[in-house]
Design an enzyme around this catalytic site. Sequence first.
Site, short mmCIF file in Angstrom:
data_model
loop_
_atom_site.label_atom_id
_atom_site.label_comp_id
_atom_site.label_asym_id
_atom_site.label_seq_id
_atom_site.Cartn_x
_atom_site.Cartn_y
_atom_site.Cartn_z
N ASP A 52 70.54 83.78 118.85
CA ASP A 52 70.40 82.35 119.06
C ASP A 52 69.64 81.68 117.92
O ASP A 52 69.07 82.35 117.05
CB ASP A 52 69.65 82.08 120.37
CG ASP A 52 70.46 82.47 121.60
OD1 ASP A 52 71.70 82.42 121.54
OD2 ASP A 52 69.83 82.84 122.62
N TYR A 105 65.61 95.10 120.58
CA TYR A 105 64.90 93.90 120.15
C TYR A 105 63.41 94.17 120.11
O TYR A 105 62.89 95.03 120.84
CB TYR A 105 65.17 92.74 121.12
CG TYR A 105 66.53 92.12 120.97
CD1 TYR A 105 66.72 90.99 120.17
CD2 TYR A 105 67.63 92.65 121.63
CE1 TYR A 105 67.98 90.42 120.04
CE2 TYR A 105 68.89 92.09 121.50
CZ TYR A 105 69.06 90.98 120.70
OH TYR A 105 70.30 90.42 120.56
#
Length: 263
Positions: A52, A105
């Site tokens: 994003d 992540y």
Amino acid sequence: MTHVRLEIEYDGTDLWGWASQPGIRSVHGELSRALRTILRRDVALTVAGRTDRGVHAVAQVASYEGPAPDLYGLNAVLPGDVAVRAAVELDVPFDARRMATSRTYCFRFFTRRRPSPFASRDAQWWPYPLDEDLLHACAAATEGVHDFTAFTPTVTQHVLFRRRIRRARWVRRGEWLELWITGDAFMRHMNRILVGTMIEVAGGRRDLDDYLRLLEGAPREQAGVTLPPTGLHLAGIGYPDEVGGPALPPPGWGAPPWADEVD
């Protein structure tokens, strides 16, 4: 046809995520333009994880069919916040998204009492006290298969909300506090909401039992805040050995706390 595997790093601060959108800077847009300049042709890029706006990557992977670019030339025409560190031609079919076996992540906090200009672009500054034992308990509870409805926006294109988290662990590295998390796949904003909720537990704003209930499929409004993207990094993609093995962070950046463990 030759398949090319690209390993990419980018500072997402001034980028609107991976996906191309008219009139704004994106990783896909910048990389596509650079490849067109070097290869003198358009390529159809497939990416392992569609990050994003504002999210960084230290181990992103993309693929396309065609010849590999000259890395020096490619990086010379890319902007300073995007770099390709490897471009490998494979003689077997390779799809960066469909062949990925996991995604890792890392969400980084800078916890010094005073801010640092050197940490402001890639970490969330957090000078407040945290119960790190509670952070560890939240991470341990997150591992396994859960319904993560509470950890993605209510308005969503997702129809399945169960995900498997293989590993989740907090690690302290001096003034840095990091959550490393590996799963088969993640939903939009999922990690930013997970970390935001864990921080609320560790800061005394909610209790651990409440966090455990959220993992059973509670509605979004019952979970914590969505943290800004500043601290979030795509930090690893798993692949079979026959297509090059996993993509990992560069040496010196950091590694998952389980990197030296034997399964």
